[in-house]
Design a protein around this motif. Structure first.
Motif, PDB file in Angstrom:
ATOM      1  N   GLU A 425     -34.689 -38.905 -36.379  1.00  0.00           N
ATOM      2  CA  GLU A 425     -34.789 -39.149 -34.934  1.00  0.00           C
ATOM      3  C   GLU A 425     -35.274 -37.911 -34.207  1.00  0.00           C
ATOM      4  N   VAL A 426     -34.716 -36.749 -34.583  1.00  0.00           N
ATOM      5  CA  VAL A 426     -35.143 -35.493 -33.961  1.00  0.00           C
ATOM      6  C   VAL A 426     -36.615 -35.238 -34.253  1.00  0.00           C
ATOM      7  N   ALA A 427     -36.979 -35.395 -35.516  1.00  0.00           N
ATOM      8  CA  ALA A 427     -38.350 -35.093 -35.910  1.00  0.00           C
ATOM      9  C   ALA A 427     -39.342 -36.072 -35.319  1.00  0.00           C
ATOM     10  N   ARG A 428     -38.952 -37.345 -35.269  1.00  0.00           N
ATOM     11  CA  ARG A 428     -39.907 -38.361 -34.833  1.00  0.00           C
ATOM     12  C   ARG A 428     -40.039 -38.386 -33.312  1.00  0.00           C
ATOM     13  N   TRP A 429     -38.916 -38.345 -32.603  1.00  0.00           N
ATOM     14  CA  TRP A 429     -38.963 -38.525 -31.149  1.00  0.00           C
ATOM     15  C   TRP A 429     -38.923 -37.214 -30.371  1.00  0.00           C
ATOM     16  N   GLY A 430     -38.627 -36.111 -31.059  1.00  0.00           N
ATOM     17  CA  GLY A 430     -38.672 -34.826 -30.370  1.00  0.00           C
ATOM     18  C   GLY A 430     -37.582 -34.649 -29.341  1.00  0.00           C
ATOM     19  N   LYS A 431     -36.366 -35.194 -29.594  1.00  0.00           N
ATOM     20  CA  LYS A 431     -35.254 -35.077 -28.653  1.00  0.00           C
ATOM     21  C   LYS A 431     -34.081 -34.372 -29.332  1.00  0.00           C
ATOM     22  N   PRO A 432     -33.281 -33.594 -28.567  1.00  0.00           N
ATOM     23  CA  PRO A 432     -32.080 -32.988 -29.152  1.00  0.00           C
ATOM     24  C   PRO A 432     -31.059 -34.063 -29.511  1.00  0.00           C
ATOM     25  N   VAL A 433     -30.271 -33.796 -30.543  1.00  0.00           N
ATOM     26  CA  VAL A 433     -29.193 -34.689 -30.955  1.00  0.00           C
ATOM     27  C   VAL A 433     -27.925 -33.856 -31.111  1.00  0.00           C
ATOM     28  N   ILE A 434     -26.835 -34.310 -30.444  1.00  0.00           N
ATOM     29  CA  ILE A 434     -25.542 -33.636 -30.542  1.00  0.00           C
ATOM     30  C   ILE A 434     -24.600 -34.517 -31.349  1.00  0.00           C
ATOM     31  N   LEU A 435     -23.993 -33.954 -32.381  1.00  0.00           N
ATOM     32  CA  LEU A 435     -22.934 -34.631 -33.130  1.00  0.00           C
ATOM     33  C   LEU A 435     -21.625 -33.942 -32.751  1.00  0.00           C
ATOM     34  N   PRO A 436     -20.867 -34.491 -31.786  1.00  0.00           N
ATOM     35  CA  PRO A 436     -19.695 -33.780 -31.265  1.00  0.00           C
ATOM     36  C   PRO A 436     -18.534 -33.686 -32.248  1.00  0.00           C
ATOM     37  N   ASP A 437     -18.447 -34.651 -33.184  1.00  0.00           N
ATOM     38  CA  ASP A 437     -17.343 -34.654 -34.148  1.00  0.00           C
ATOM     39  C   ASP A 437     -17.905 -35.097 -35.499  1.00  0.00           C
ATOM     40  N   LEU A 438     -18.113 -34.144 -36.393  1.00  0.00           N
ATOM     41  CA  LEU A 438     -18.757 -34.457 -37.670  1.00  0.00           C
ATOM     42  C   LEU A 438     -17.879 -35.313 -38.565  1.00  0.00           C
ATOM     43  N   ALA A 439     -16.606 -35.459 -38.227  1.00  0.00           N
ATOM     44  CA  ALA A 439     -15.750 -36.336 -39.023  1.00  0.00           C
ATOM     45  C   ALA A 439     -16.228 -37.779 -38.954  1.00  0.00           C
ATOM     46  N   GLN A 440     -16.964 -38.104 -37.917  1.00  0.00           N
ATOM     47  CA  GLN A 440     -17.496 -39.457 -37.757  1.00  0.00           C
ATOM     48  C   GLN A 440     -18.834 -39.633 -38.472  1.00  0.00           C
ATOM     49  N   TYR A 441     -19.355 -38.541 -39.076  1.00  0.00           N
ATOM     50  CA  TYR A 441     -20.642 -38.596 -39.781  1.00  0.00           C
ATOM     51  C   TYR A 441     -20.462 -38.020 -41.185  1.00  0.00           C
ATOM     52  N   THR A 463     -44.775 -29.411 -30.882  1.00  0.00           N
ATOM     53  CA  THR A 463     -46.009 -28.978 -30.249  1.00  0.00           C
ATOM     54  C   THR A 463     -46.840 -30.215 -29.956  1.00  0.00           C
ATOM     55  N   ARG A 464     -47.306 -30.298 -28.716  1.00  0.00           N
ATOM     56  CA  ARG A 464     -48.041 -31.475 -28.250  1.00  0.00           C
ATOM     57  C   ARG A 464     -47.250 -32.763 -28.533  1.00  0.00           C
ATOM     58  N   ARG A 465     -45.910 -32.670 -28.237  1.00  0.00           N
ATOM     59  CA  ARG A 465     -44.998 -33.811 -28.363  1.00  0.00           C
ATOM     60  C   ARG A 465     -44.811 -34.298 -29.800  1.00  0.00           C
ATOM     61  N   VAL A 466     -45.238 -33.494 -30.769  1.00  0.00           N
ATOM     62  CA  VAL A 466     -45.039 -33.838 -32.181  1.00  0.00           C
ATOM     63  C   VAL A 466     -44.113 -32.793 -32.786  1.00  0.00           C
ATOM     64  N   ALA A 467     -42.994 -33.250 -33.397  1.00  0.00           N
ATOM     65  CA  ALA A 467     -42.034 -32.312 -33.978  1.00  0.00           C
ATOM     66  C   ALA A 467     -42.627 -31.663 -35.216  1.00  0.00           C
ATOM     67  N   MET A 468     -42.487 -30.336 -35.295  1.00  0.00           N
ATOM     68  CA  MET A 468     -42.988 -29.605 -36.449  1.00  0.00           C
ATOM     69  C   MET A 468     -41.865 -28.869 -37.167  1.00  0.00           C
ATOM     70  N   LEU A 495     -41.116 -23.018 -25.903  1.00  0.00           N
ATOM     71  CA  LEU A 495     -41.901 -21.808 -25.677  1.00  0.00           C
ATOM     72  C   LEU A 495     -42.446 -21.273 -27.004  1.00  0.00           C
ATOM     73  N   ALA A 496     -41.595 -21.297 -28.016  1.00  0.00           N
ATOM     74  CA  ALA A 496     -42.055 -20.865 -29.334  1.00  0.00           C
ATOM     75  C   ALA A 496     -43.135 -21.806 -29.852  1.00  0.00           C
ATOM     76  N   SER A 497     -42.950 -23.102 -29.562  1.00  0.00           N
ATOM     77  CA  SER A 497     -43.947 -24.077 -30.010  1.00  0.00           C
ATOM     78  C   SER A 497     -45.303 -23.802 -29.398  1.00  0.00           C
ATOM     79  N   ALA A 498     -45.289 -23.355 -28.118  1.00  0.00           N
ATOM     80  CA  ALA A 498     -46.558 -23.039 -27.471  1.00  0.00           C
ATOM     81  C   ALA A 498     -47.271 -21.908 -28.208  1.00  0.00           C
ATOM     82  N   VAL A 499     -46.462 -20.905 -28.625  1.00  0.00           N
ATOM     83  CA  VAL A 499     -47.062 -19.791 -29.367  1.00  0.00           C
ATOM     84  C   VAL A 499     -47.534 -20.265 -30.732  1.00  0.00           C
ATOM     85  N   ILE A 500     -46.694 -21.074 -31.383  1.00  0.00           N
ATOM     86  CA  ILE A 500     -47.088 -21.615 -32.685  1.00  0.00           C
ATOM     87  C   ILE A 500     -48.343 -22.462 -32.541  1.00  0.00           C
TER      88      ILE A 500
END
Length: 752
Positions: A425-441, A463-468, A495-500
């Motif tokens: 999901e992170v790689a495909r959609w480029g959004k942060p994901v929070i797992l607040p309690d890893l006991a559930q995962y 970069t350019r909306r594509v996760a790298m 910002l790092a992605s812009a440089v990359i």
């Protein structure tokens, strides 16, 4: 003595008189007794009449008292009307009583007694009721059939009284009483109903006034209740005397339990002095109003930031009696201000990060700076950065895992991250994901050495909306990461992605430069090929040469036998083919020059009309009798400054094509027109037309329309025309319809 005793005494007296022996005396005495008896009867009738009048007046007083009581008790006009209608019928025995009020153009029934057939609406345009409404005067009909306006809605009505009801001088309804025979309504009934109508009118006025007041009060209460701000008022001692419902929404305290208490009671201990100081400014008359921020205690024990706007209030004598004002919840504003301050601080962090990227030219150095700055904005105990290569994750940085006994973190993460849906999901959609309690995962924990991890944050490097790549942060605390922290890490990653991306662009730029050099080499080779095409195009001379040769042989062999018309045709064939060859040679020379050294316009002053007319005549001679060139012009075109050589090539090619692709006996329109500071040249034919899908390609070198068939041509004429037009700073447009013809339109300056 009542009438019964008088009658008994008179009977006894009559018995005594009858015993008198003298007839004259007895008769005289009996006459006197009869007179007394008649007087007694008359007295009894008078007494009964007086009694009835007194009884009626008492009933009227009772009814009017009932009306006054209803007026005092009831605020609803319908309840007042009901009470009066029913009391009127009960007190006087009226069998038919009703009250109507005006609604629009009709009288609408409000209440009635005695009617079996109810008339809900009565028009005011006619009838007795309508006359009362229009005139404003009461009407007594002792005999209803004597009045032409009477409408017998109920059969058997004998008499009627109709009295108007008023509100502020205007008729608003009627009070109506009707009777059946033998009962008749009289003047005394009219007087009663007039008096009663005054009470009904007063009740209507009072009820409507109360309704207006109540509506205003309800509107005021609704307004005060719906205001999001607290409206408050305090007494001289600082206790609260008024609060609107917003107080409970903000503090949780009921209004009733808060009234009578000081605002200080609800203030934060650290803010009490601020509240007291601002109140003292108003009470000492140093200021008429103040505005300040403070914290109020809520019922659940927390505190809420509020903005207080307070001002002094005075009585009618000008004496200060307390304060009033508004209290606004500014918690969201304070949070927004704190967030803005944090954002400013974070902006400084981003500027520092951007400055650190200035001299970096390798991706590992960029990722190292990312790791350094992430530690400043998010609380984590261990973390790593993984980049995507061939749809697999490769670890490029890590911190904190080896120190916690997880030496094989790199391989573990590369394997586990590649199979988890959260990472996809992170790689495909480029959004942060929070797992607040890893006991559930449970599938996230790939190793027992990570059992200390309670919460995790994934942030994409895109970069350019594509996760790298992905940044992974782990914490030993549950719920350690908030979304604003995730957004800050994402900003660093972006910002790092812009440089990359810039580094990737640099690599792509080098590749593009290489591709361009190769393309240039291919183009140069193509130019050389095109230059040699002239040799190949010489094959196009075979047809015209064959025509010339055959025509010449015919003339030579049959010189004396050919008719003059046939000889003219053969000579015309020779001229046309020579012209075609000459035109082809000119085009080849020009296109070759354009591909090598380039073309340049050499303008000269010329009479454009005369010039174009000469070209048209030359082309007409070449066309012979098979085609007609119609030349026309308008506007002043005598002092043009153009390149005559290039202009002639433009016209010869366009007119030649128009002749070549038109049927025999076809007509070619050649138009010349002045337009502002320029000239418009139009050439139209009635030929085969150009396929729509090929319109954009006809000006390319060596391109011919697919429907040209066996019609000779080299495919360079229109390319040359376009270049020559552009050298004059002009444009050329084409419109065409298959089977109907083609029109070329040129616009160029009159002087270059």
């Amino acid at each position: 003595m009542d009438s019964r005793h008088w009658n008994t005494a008179l009977e006894r007296l009559s018995d005594s008189i009858r015993q008198v022996s003298e007839e004259p005396l007895r008769a005289a005495m009996m006459a006197q007794v009869d007179a007394l008896r008649r007087e007694l009867v008359s007295s009894e009738a008078l007494e009964a009449s007086l009694y009835r009048e007194i009884e009626r007046q008492a009933q009227e007083l009772v009814l009017l008292e009932v009306a006054r009581g209803a007026l005092a008790r009831q605020r609803d006009v319908r309840e007042v009307i009901k009470t009066i209608v029913e009391s009127t019928a009960e007190s006087f025995g009226y069998v038919l009583v009703s009250i109507y009020l005006i609604e629009g153009d009709s009288l609408a029934l409000q209440h009635q007694i005695g009617y079996d057939q109810v008339v809900e609406q009565i028009p005011i345009s006619g009838g007795v009721s309508g006359r009362v409404v229009r005139s404003g005067q009461p009407i007594l009909l002792e005999d209803v059939h004597a009045d032409a306006d009477f409408l017998e809605a109920v059969p058997g009505i004998a008499s009627e009284i109709c009295v108007p009801l008023h509100d502020e001088g205007k008729v608003v309804g009627i009070l109506n009483v009707e009777t059946f025979a033998p009962q008749r309504l009289m003047d005394q009934d009219l007087r009663l109903l007039i008096a009663l109508s005054e009470h009904v009118s007063l009740a209507i006025q009072r009820a409507r006034l109360f309704s207006t007041i109540q509506q205003s009060h309800e509107a005021y209460q609704m307004l005060v209740g719906s205001i999001g701000e607290v409206i408050y008022q305090t007494r001289m001692d600082g206790t609260l005397s008024f609060l609107n419902p917003a107080w409970k929404r903000i503090t949780g305290f009921d209004v009733e339990e808060s009234l009578g208490k000081s605002v200080i009671v609800f203030s934060h201990p650290d803010d009490a002095d601020r509240v007291f100081r601002n109140r003292r400014l108003i009470m000492s008359r140093q200021r008429d109003s103040v505005m300040y921020h403070t914290r109020l205690r809520t019922k659940n024990g927390s505190f809420v930031w509020v903005e207080i706007n307070a001002y002094a209030i005075f009585d009618e004598r000008g004496a200060l009696v307390g304060t009033a004002g508004t209290l606004t919840d500014i918690s969201d504003r304070r949070r927004a201000e704190e967030h803005a301050q944090n954002q400013l601080m974070f902006a400084d962090t981003l500027r520092d990060l951007a400055a650190s990227f200035t001299d970096i030219v390798e991706m590992p150095a960029v990722l190292e700076q990312v790791a350094v700055h992430v530690t400043q904005v998010a609380p984590f105990d261990a973390g790593c950065i993984l980049m995507i290569e061939d749809e697999q994750f490769r670890a490029v940085w890590g911190s904190g895992y080896a120190e916690r006994g997880f030496g094989g973190w790199r391989t573990a993460f590369e394997v586990s991250l590649s199979r988890l849906s959260q990472h996809e999901e992170v790689a495909r959609w480029g959004k942060p994901v929070i797992l607040p309690d890893l006991a559930q995962y449970p599938d996230v924990m790939g190793s027992a050495t990570l059992d200390w991890v309670q919460s995790r944050l994934y942030v994409p490097i895109r970069t350019r909306r594509v996760a790298m790549g992905i940044i992974v942060l782990d914490s030993a605390l549950a719920n350690a990461f908030a979304m604003d922290e995730a957004e800050r890490v994402l900003a660093i990653a972006d910002l790092a992605s812009a440089v990359i991306g810039s580094l990737i662009d640099r690599q792509r730029r080098l590749q593009i430069e290489k591709d361009l050099r190769q393309a240039l080499e291919r183009e140069q080779a193509l130019a050389e090929v095109r230059s040699q095409i002239g040799v190949t195009i010489s094959h196009e001379f075979r047809t015209p040469l064959a025509v010339i040769q055959s025509s010449a042989e015919m003339l030579e062999r049959y010189e004396g036998k050919l008719e003059s018309g046939r000889r003219a045709d053969l000579f015309g064939n020779i001229r046309r083919q020579i012209g075609y060859m000459a035109q082809m040679i000119e085009n080849l020379m020009l296109i070759s020059q354009a591909d090598t050294s380039g073309l340049a316009a050499k303008p000269r002053t010329l009479d454009l009309v005369e010039f174009c007319e000469t070209v048209a005549q030359d082309m007409q001679r070449l066309a012979g009798e098979h085609h007609t060139i119609a030349f026309s012009h308008r506007g002043s075109l005598e002092s043009a400054r153009l390149d005559p050589y290039l202009l002639r090539r433009i016209l010869v090619n366009l007119l030649g094509n128009a002749i070549k692709y038109s049927p025999r006996a076809g007509k070619v329109l050649f138009e010349l027109a002045a337009e502002d500071d320029g000239v418009v040249i139009t050439v139209s034919d009635q030929g085969i037309g150009i396929p729509p899908e090929e319109m954009d390609a006809i000006f390319e070198t060596f391109r011919r329309a697919s429907n040209a068939g066996m019609i000779p041509g080299s495919g360079i004429g229109l390319a040359l025309v376009k270049r020559a037009v552009e050298l004059h700073g002009g444009t050329i447009f084409v419109t065409s319809r298959l089977g109907e013809g083609t029109t070329f339109t040129i616009r160029m300056p009159l002087r270059i």
